[in-house]
Design a protein around this motif. Structure first.
Motif, PDB file in Angstrom:
ATOM      1  N   GLU A 262       0.374  38.960  24.079  1.00 28.51           N
ATOM      2  CA  GLU A 262       0.788  37.821  24.901  1.00 28.51           C
ATOM      3  C   GLU A 262       2.258  37.887  25.293  1.00 28.51           C
ATOM      4  OE1 GLU A 262       1.646  36.661  20.651  1.00 28.51           O
ATOM      5  OE2 GLU A 262       0.115  37.766  21.784  1.00 28.51           O
ATOM      6  N   VAL A 339      -8.953  36.127  23.636  1.00 25.25           N
ATOM      7  CA  VAL A 339      -8.582  34.831  23.079  1.00 25.25           C
ATOM      8  C   VAL A 339      -9.056  34.762  21.633  1.00 25.25           C
ATOM      9  CG1 VAL A 339      -8.600  33.608  25.289  1.00 25.25           C
ATOM     10  CG2 VAL A 339     -10.701  33.791  23.971  1.00 25.25           C
ATOM     11  N   ASN A 342      -7.151  29.544  16.882  1.00 28.61           N
ATOM     12  CA  ASN A 342      -6.037  29.250  15.981  1.00 28.61           C
ATOM     13  C   ASN A 342      -6.439  28.070  15.104  1.00 28.61           C
ATOM     14  OD1 ASN A 342      -3.611  28.384  14.767  1.00 28.61           O
ATOM     15  ND2 ASN A 342      -2.401  29.238  16.445  1.00 28.61           N
ATOM     16  N   LEU A 345      -3.753  25.160  14.779  1.00 26.58           N
ATOM     17  CA  LEU A 345      -3.646  24.238  15.906  1.00 26.58           C
ATOM     18  C   LEU A 345      -4.998  23.729  16.367  1.00 26.58           C
ATOM     19  CD1 LEU A 345      -0.956  26.128  18.039  1.00 26.58           C
ATOM     20  CD2 LEU A 345      -0.608  24.282  16.408  1.00 26.58           C
ATOM     21  N   LYS A 347      -7.402  25.183  18.168  1.00 30.51           N
ATOM     22  CA  LYS A 347      -7.688  25.441  19.575  1.00 30.51           C
ATOM     23  C   LYS A 347      -7.676  26.945  19.825  1.00 30.51           C
ATOM     24  CE  LYS A 347      -2.890  25.239  21.236  1.00 30.51           C
ATOM     25  NZ  LYS A 347      -1.984  24.605  22.220  1.00 30.51           N
ATOM     26  N   GLU A 349      -6.443  30.307  21.680  1.00 31.15           N
ATOM     27  CA  GLU A 349      -5.161  30.771  22.194  1.00 31.15           C
ATOM     28  C   GLU A 349      -5.308  32.164  22.787  1.00 31.15           C
ATOM     29  OE1 GLU A 349      -1.669  28.593  19.598  1.00 31.15           O
ATOM     30  OE2 GLU A 349      -2.311  30.596  19.050  1.00 31.15           O
ATOM     31  N   PHE A 350      -4.538  32.418  23.853  1.00 30.74           N
ATOM     32  CA  PHE A 350      -4.496  33.734  24.472  1.00 30.74           C
ATOM     33  C   PHE A 350      -3.651  34.663  23.599  1.00 30.74           C
ATOM     34  CE2 PHE A 350      -2.068  36.640  27.213  1.00 30.74           C
ATOM     35  CZ  PHE A 350      -3.110  37.392  27.736  1.00 30.74           C
ATOM     36  N   VAL A 351      -4.213  35.835  23.243  1.00 30.51           N
ATOM     37  CA  VAL A 351      -3.497  36.760  22.358  1.00 30.51           C
ATOM     38  C   VAL A 351      -3.202  38.093  23.021  1.00 30.51           C
ATOM     39  CG1 VAL A 351      -4.412  35.733  20.265  1.00 30.51           C
ATOM     40  CG2 VAL A 351      -5.672  37.580  21.342  1.00 30.51           C
TER      41      VAL A 351
END
Length: 602
Positions: A262, A339, A342, A345, A347, A349-351
């Motif tokens: 990312e 993605v 997480n 969080l 949710k 996430e883009f990795v």
């Protein structure tokens, strides 16, 4: 002593302070209430004594026949008789009652003229004055004694309260100073050990210095460190083996593979990608993608596709021609976003992104062979089909002999099928030209109204059998566009023909044109009220040889019309797409760039 006990004692100390405060308040209120009532009674008796003395002064100045001073004295005396509060005061009141009665008898004798009464009675009034002074003195002494007793009691209460407050304060301070230090000290040690464990140092255990809760936590944490060290030691070999296995798989792929995180840093590059980029993997891994792009043109071109939306990547898959060993090889680029969930969080996430270069050279050769075959067959079929169409026309005209009704019907059907084949052959020829890049474009400044007018006039005969209406609305201020008039008209006719085919009877077909919001393009749209197109098919209909049957089971022609239309519009610098919803009809839209003169005028 554990923390729970210390905290409990702290609360008890606070409760003790609250109890002492409450007791002090209660005691002071009781003392104040008792003193106030006692003092009020004594002060009232002193005041009544003063009033009686003033009345006696008036009596002594007048003869017994004047009774004006007797009334005030009697009133004050009656009040005093009802306010006896001190020892010995009642005897004084009784004797004073006797003297007052004697005085009133003397005055009654004078008033009724019975005789035997003196003119003045100084011994009576003198005795009454003496008794009154003694009553005042009794209450005055009581006031003094009560003040001294209240002061003494207040002093005792103050000493008791001060002692209790001192004890409670010392206990509270002891707990306030010891509990936070015990808690913070244990937390500091725990934090230091956790930081060491985070840095893969599982040997930094927490010293156990107490038997409270922190001592229990320290022992449990130390056991966990031992288990983590054992687990790390036992699984390290397995992890290394898995890593080596994955590395071997990536290195032995026959496709180029790049993984960019990312932060746009290259974290994986296999040998195939290194050979294609002419850079060893060691010069790729760990570097920022922008730094690599500055020194490698191919890598820079690959990066431009990272910012393309995922929806457009499927319809616009780039093809790269790369020279390998003196021969041209074809590689198709696919970009997939990675993605991960997480948990912290809660949710996704883009990795990172995975760039894969697939070697499609063999497929390219097969596709080229297919295109050459289609081009050859199309050209070979066009001449005999045109000849057949001419012969069928002669038969319909009767120039070679008259035909009966049944024969004319058969000839008409043959001609219709022959024309369909001619149309399909023409589409195949257009496809072969598009694939070879030999398509000829005559780009010029054109009025959209002229293109729409010609297409609308051509399509009128197809509207009548199903009683359809064409609703064409174009603003007068529409600018001219840069387009190939012939091919743009062909695209518009193809869209109108599809709208006629799928529209229900007696329904309108809407034809609109408008300038885009940025002013650089003109958008033309054809809207019908047909069955609509499912979302999963809206992109597939622009692929070659793809046909989507409608609810009536109808299938179109060759499945090339929309594919060729998109190629024609794209070659002119525009775009072609569809907006549709099942049961709500479809709207096909295409854009054309505004002519230079019109753009400057705007």
């Amino acid at each position: 002593m554990n923390l729970k006990t210390k905290i409990t004692l702290g609360f008890l100390a606070l409760l003790l302070l609250a109890g002492v405060g409450g007791y002090s308040l209660y005691s002071l209120r009781q003392l104040e209430r008792t003193s106030r009532h006692g003092l009020q009674d004594n002060l009232y008796s002193v005041e009544l004594g003063q009033r009686m003395l003033r009345a006696l002064d008036q009596l002594e100045r007048q003869p017994l026949t004047d009774t004006t001073g007797t009334g005030p004295f009697a009133s004050a005396f009656l009040l005093e008789a009802g306010n006896v509060t001190e020892p010995g005061e009642q005897e004084l009141v009784n004797e004073l009652q006797q003297q007052l009665t004697r005085l009133q008898e003397y005055q009654g004798a004078w008033l009724h003229d019975t005789g035997g009464a003196p003119d003045v009675a100084p011994e009576v009034t003198g005795r009454m004055r003496e008794l009154t002074y003694r009553i005042i003195d009794v209450n005055t002494q009581a006031l003094t004694q009560k003040n001294e007793a209240a002061s003494q009691r207040l002093g005792e209460q103050s000493r008791y309260v001060l002692g209790l407050l001192t004890v409670a304060t010392l206990v509270a301070l002891l707990l306030v100073l010891s509990v936070p230090e015990a808690a913070v000290g244990g937390l500091r040690k725990l934090l230091a050990s956790i930081e060491n464990a985070t840095n893969q140092d599982f040997t930094a255990s927490i010293p156990v210095e107490s038997h409270d809760e922190f001592g229990t936590v320290a022992r449990a944490f130390n056991r966990m460190l031992v288990q983590l060290q054992d687990y790390r030691t036992s699984t390290l070999a397995q992890l290394m083996a898995e890593r080596n296995r994955v590395t071997s798989l990536v290195d032995n792929l026959d496709e180029g593979l790049l993984l960019i995180d990312e932060k746009h840093r290259v974290i994986v590059a296999n040998p195939v990608a290194g050979r294609l980029l002419e850079l060893p993997p060691s010069r790729l891994v760990g570097r920022l993608a922008e730094d690599v792009a500055r020194e490698n043109d191919l890598f820079r071109e690959l990066l431009t596709h990272l910012d393309v939306p995922a929806a457009r990547r499927e319809q616009d898959i780039p093809l790269f021609t790369i020279s390998q060993g003196g021969e041209e090889a074809y590689f198709r680029l696919t970009v997939n976003d990675v993605v991960s969930f997480n948990e912290a969080l809660d949710k996704m996430e883009f990795v990172g992104s995975v760039l894969t270069l697939h070697n499609v050279s063999e497929y390219k050769k097969l596709d080229q062979a297919k295109s050459n075959f289609l081009a050859t067959v199309s050209h070979e079929l066009k001449t005999p089909l045109s000849s057949i169409n001419f012969s069928l026309k002669l038969l319909q005209n009767g120039k070679v002999g008259a035909l009966n009704a049944e024969q004319l019907s058969i000839v008409g059907n043959l001609k219709q099928e022959n024309q369909r084949l001619l149309k399909m052959v023409g589409e195949l020829i257009d496809v072969s030209r598009l694939e070879s890049g030999n398509i000829q474009l005559n780009i010029q400044s054109a009025a959209v109204a002229d293109i729409v007018e010609f297409a609308a006039a051509t399509i009128q005969l197809q509207l009548q059998p199903r009683q359809l209406t064409l609703d064409a609305q174009l603003p007068d201020t529409l600018p001219r566009v840069r387009a190939d008039i012939e091919k743009t008209t062909w695209v518009l006719l193809n869209l109108l023909a599809n709208a006629i085919r799928y529209s229900p009877e007696q329904s309108p077909i809407h034809l609109r044109a408008a300038r885009s919001t940025d002013g650089r393009q003109v958008q033309v749209s054809v809207q019908d009220h047909g069955p609509g197109i499912a979302p999963q098919h809206q992109e597939r209909i622009f692929q070659r040889f793809v046909q989507i049957p409608d609810q009536r089971g109808y299938r179109g022609g060759s499945g090339l019309g929309l594919s060729i239309a998109r190629e024609f519009i794209g070659s002119q610098g525009g775009q072609l797409w569809v907006e549709s919803e099942l049961g709500m009809g479809s709207t096909f839209c295409f854009t054309l760039p505004v002519a230079d003169g019109a753009e400057l005028a705007a």
